[in-house]
Design a protein around this motif. Sequence first.
Motif, PDB file in Angstrom:
ATOM      1  N   ASN A  77       3.565 -74.262   4.431  1.00  0.00           N
ATOM      2  CA  ASN A  77       4.959 -74.335   4.005  1.00  0.00           C
ATOM      3  C   ASN A  77       5.203 -73.668   2.656  1.00  0.00           C
ATOM      4  O   ASN A  77       6.276 -73.157   2.395  1.00  0.00           O
ATOM      5  CB  ASN A  77       5.401 -75.807   3.887  1.00  0.00           C
ATOM      6  CG  ASN A  77       5.844 -76.372   5.214  1.00  0.00           C
ATOM      7  OD1 ASN A  77       6.635 -75.757   5.920  1.00  0.00           O
ATOM      8  ND2 ASN A  77       5.325 -77.539   5.570  1.00  0.00           N
ATOM      9  N   ASP A  86       9.954 -79.003  13.091  1.00  0.00           N
ATOM     10  CA  ASP A  86       9.773 -78.321  14.372  1.00  0.00           C
ATOM     11  C   ASP A  86       8.728 -77.218  14.226  1.00  0.00           C
ATOM     12  O   ASP A  86       7.925 -76.975  15.116  1.00  0.00           O
ATOM     13  CB  ASP A  86      11.092 -77.712  14.857  1.00  0.00           C
ATOM     14  CG  ASP A  86      12.086 -78.801  15.256  1.00  0.00           C
ATOM     15  OD1 ASP A  86      11.644 -79.941  15.508  1.00  0.00           O
ATOM     16  OD2 ASP A  86      13.296 -78.518  15.300  1.00  0.00           O
ATOM     17  N   ILE A  87       8.785 -76.575  13.077  1.00  0.00           N
ATOM     18  CA  ILE A  87       7.806 -75.525  12.777  1.00  0.00           C
ATOM     19  C   ILE A  87       7.716 -75.464  11.250  1.00  0.00           C
ATOM     20  O   ILE A  87       8.687 -75.788  10.562  1.00  0.00           O
ATOM     21  CB  ILE A  87       8.237 -74.176  13.393  1.00  0.00           C
ATOM     22  CG1 ILE A  87       7.114 -73.133  13.337  1.00  0.00           C
ATOM     23  CG2 ILE A  87       9.522 -73.643  12.737  1.00  0.00           C
ATOM     24  CD1 ILE A  87       7.375 -71.898  14.216  1.00  0.00           C
ATOM     25  N   THR A  88       6.567 -75.066  10.738  1.00  0.00           N
ATOM     26  CA  THR A  88       6.467 -74.959   9.281  1.00  0.00           C
ATOM     27  C   THR A  88       7.137 -73.665   8.819  1.00  0.00           C
ATOM     28  O   THR A  88       7.462 -72.801   9.623  1.00  0.00           O
ATOM     29  CB  THR A  88       4.995 -74.941   8.818  1.00  0.00           C
ATOM     30  OG1 THR A  88       4.324 -73.869   9.492  1.00  0.00           O
ATOM     31  CG2 THR A  88       4.306 -76.254   9.113  1.00  0.00           C
ATOM     32  N   SER A  89       7.327 -73.521   7.527  1.00  0.00           N
ATOM     33  CA  SER A  89       7.969 -72.321   6.997  1.00  0.00           C
ATOM     34  C   SER A  89       7.231 -71.064   7.447  1.00  0.00           C
ATOM     35  O   SER A  89       7.851 -70.082   7.820  1.00  0.00           O
ATOM     36  CB  SER A  89       8.000 -72.368   5.471  1.00  0.00           C
ATOM     37  OG  SER A  89       8.739 -73.484   5.034  1.00  0.00           O
ATOM     38  N   TYR A  90       5.902 -71.130   7.394  1.00  0.00           N
ATOM     39  CA  TYR A  90       5.132 -69.944   7.759  1.00  0.00           C
ATOM     40  C   TYR A  90       4.032 -70.271   8.745  1.00  0.00           C
ATOM     41  O   TYR A  90       3.265 -71.211   8.542  1.00  0.00           O
ATOM     42  CB  TYR A  90       4.491 -69.315   6.509  1.00  0.00           C
ATOM     43  CG  TYR A  90       5.500 -69.040   5.423  1.00  0.00           C
ATOM     44  CD1 TYR A  90       6.581 -68.187   5.667  1.00  0.00           C
ATOM     45  CD2 TYR A  90       5.409 -69.653   4.184  1.00  0.00           C
ATOM     46  CE1 TYR A  90       7.542 -67.953   4.694  1.00  0.00           C
ATOM     47  CE2 TYR A  90       6.358 -69.422   3.201  1.00  0.00           C
ATOM     48  CZ  TYR A  90       7.425 -68.580   3.463  1.00  0.00           C
ATOM     49  OH  TYR A  90       8.366 -68.362   2.505  1.00  0.00           O
ATOM     50  N   VAL A  91       3.979 -69.489   9.807  1.00  0.00           N
ATOM     51  CA  VAL A  91       2.804 -69.476  10.661  1.00  0.00           C
ATOM     52  C   VAL A  91       2.302 -68.038  10.594  1.00  0.00           C
ATOM     53  O   VAL A  91       2.908 -67.134  11.163  1.00  0.00           O
ATOM     54  CB  VAL A  91       3.147 -69.877  12.107  1.00  0.00           C
ATOM     55  CG1 VAL A  91       1.913 -69.754  12.993  1.00  0.00           C
ATOM     56  CG2 VAL A  91       3.701 -71.301  12.154  1.00  0.00           C
TER      57      VAL A  91
END
Lengths: 731, 165
Positions: free
Chosen positions: A218, A263-268
């Motif tokens: 994140n 739902d999803i982190t800032s960065y994948v």
Amino acid sequence: MSSRRDTAERLRRLMATEGDAVAQNTRTVNQLSDYAIQRFDDYEDLRDAAREIKESAIANLPDLIDEVTEAVEANGGQVHVAQTADDANRIVESIMADRDAEKLVKSKSMTTEEIDVNDHLEAGGYEVVETDLGEYVIQLADEAPSHLIGPAMHRSPEDIADLFNSEFDLDEDLSGDPNELTEFARERVGKHIREADVGMTGANFVVAESGTLMLVTNEGNARKTAVTPDTHVAVAGIEKLVPSLADLQPFTELIARTGTGQDITSYVSLLTPPVDTPIPDFEADEMRSADDREFHLVLLDNGRMGMREDDDLRETLYCIRCGACSNACSNFQAVGGHGFGGETYTGGIGTGWEAGVHDLQSADEMNDLCTGCSRCEPKCPVEIDIPWVNTVVRDRINHQGEGDDFEFLVEGLTPDEEPAGLDLQKRLFGNVETLAKVGSLAPGLSNAVAGSRPGKWVLEQAFGVDPRRDLPEFADETLREWYGARGAQVTDPDRDVVLYPDVYTDYFDPGRGKAAVRVLESLGVRVHIPAVPESGRAPFSQGMIETAREQAEAVHGALVTHIDDGRDVVVIEPSDLAMFRRDYEHLLPERSAERLAENTYDVMEYVFGLLDNGADGDALDVPGDDGDAGVAYHSHCQQRTMGVDEYTETVLSDLGYSVRTSDVECCGMAGSFGYKSEYYEVSMDVGKHLHDDLGAVEDERLVASGTSCQEQLDVLYERGVPHPVELIAPR
Amino acid sequence: MSSESLSTFESSVPGAVHRTTAADADAALAEAIEDPAVGTALPYDDVSLSEPVDTDPSPSALESAATGVTPAALGIADYGTVTIPSGGAGDELVSLYTPRHVAVVAASDVVPDMPTAYERLGEDFAAGMDTQILATGPSATADMGTLVQGVHGPSETHVVVLEDR
């Protein structure tokens, strides 16, 4: 193992210093995660897919290691397979030396915590700086991470401000404002990143076919760490390998939902290093060619190949370290990872990791904090049976035990399969049925002894039973004695059932058994209450697996002929139902376990089914006109994991009761846990959370399904707490 | 791309969304950009970054920029995610070191969900575009006691959607 008193003291101190921050952070994330999962239709399908991917990847691990080595080398990087933590540290240190490096910046990685790479490099004269702000805090404080993904979650903003103020010579002290603290830390850390010679990351996943790393973050620190210095070292356990890029999809959709409640982190980041990004040289203020980039992938074994060969520990390798099992754990919420943790790893799954990569010793104390409540299971994105892993580790620890002076007290009371040196406390609680049989021969005398000061003294000294708890009292007449004298009162039954006489109902609280009989009979069912042994829950929860298996075999033998005769088995106690439906799969041959699982029912689930199929419920007790419709209901942890709590709520609502329910994961009593002197205060802390959650219960009926929940609520609310079936039993 | 995906995408993006066409892209970019700005070349016909956006920034220019503009290979409607392919032009640095990131995505590259996104990523990776960041909103941390946006990465994100690309 430290004494019970030391353990109690250590946990008391942790609850006092770190308990509030841990409780707030874990419970918040747990709720966010519940919400994220509820809104996500694909959750169960993706868990199945994720589990399958991990099972197959671990099965094919040697091939995947070969494949990723080829891929990374083709990309221009190097792969180093380290057998041990020492090997890994030596490899990292030689990379530092080869690059003439002085400073290494790191993004958060539990695997590098496992090998203590910071200590090793610092001893070699290198500077190491953590860039995840939580890790930065605990590095300054010289502490171990207290959570897999929230390493500093045991600290409040005020604690962190105090730490920064004492570590740095600041013109003006920082307050506890999170924005100000974040700004301060990012500036400090940012400077280190710009100056660093080497960036070290972990990896959430490593794709074998392409050499791609997946980093889930994140803050953005892992992105900067990977691309700002010219040299990137990634340290990953070999279990992080998956075959292909497409395999990452389920994990991308699961990991934040279970881990952080996003739902999803800032960065994948999907990085295939060495990357093409030019190298920013902040000192010379120029961009250097990406051709100068170097990449090293250090794949760590450190016990993992052994875990892969171990039928019971293997599934620990499927863990993606999201930390959901910690957040969902009532005991973790109370004590945090410095209590519920080993050398490196924390929370429910931490036990499996500690036993696998360190040793049983490191898993020992934390292991006791898993009560088997199973609330972590539905939260695990790869469906690991975390309570089973804990049970297995407990069993292995038991077999290392030493005897002590009170051995003579249990001679003859313990017809179990366990080693002579087993901790007496575990032996007492594991053999509760034998004790109940002996005690109920003269219930008045047993109650008097157990309640007396000398009796309590022996229970505390020999068995670690906390004197602040009252043991349940034997009833004058067991359920089976009552039913034997009374007999069945349905002559032309629609169905025949076996009512399972669990130890608690039979010996201590026959009232709820009698209520179940009356309810079932009023719905046209003929009840049988044969002698059936204790389910094995008691020894199972103490890690006495062989004893539990013997019990399971005996229970199967006692019930299977009834099932063959078409009788369903109705169970009042949810922890026993959970044995029949879930845990027996570990104890009995597959067909036998399935047979029991398919034919056993929670009593209120059964009542629901009967009513749903048209049974006449007119005789059941419904709220009158005197305002007695309100019900505060605490369902049992394992009942909720099995998804059968809703039947109780539905039946009560359909009968006209107005039901509200608790939201907490567990009552804190958890079978024998709350009786143990070293854990009494943890148990009461968890119980207090339940009390806060349910709030005042004044003009309502307070009911609970589990024996230990009833006991705990008795204490918390200073009133008798019946089972829901007692509420609806015909008068 | 369906219009449904596009509107889902627009509502899921955690930040401002500017819908525009190639012809009006300059105005939309001007609206999204705060000077000084750095950027990497946009691969869309008739759309480009013009002065004063610095498309070959030095490290110091990178550090002092208020905005970084990069193309996005994909928009993922369910999540409001954009993928940033990070190549030799320095997209990774531009999208990471500046306090505001502006991602420019073609409407035709907005896919409905994660499985579709991974199909496209598979094709990209096979074609050599094998480093991409799935970025969703600003960088954030809860390590200091509450959610704070803007840590090591941007504190603010914008997405410019080119409806006719």
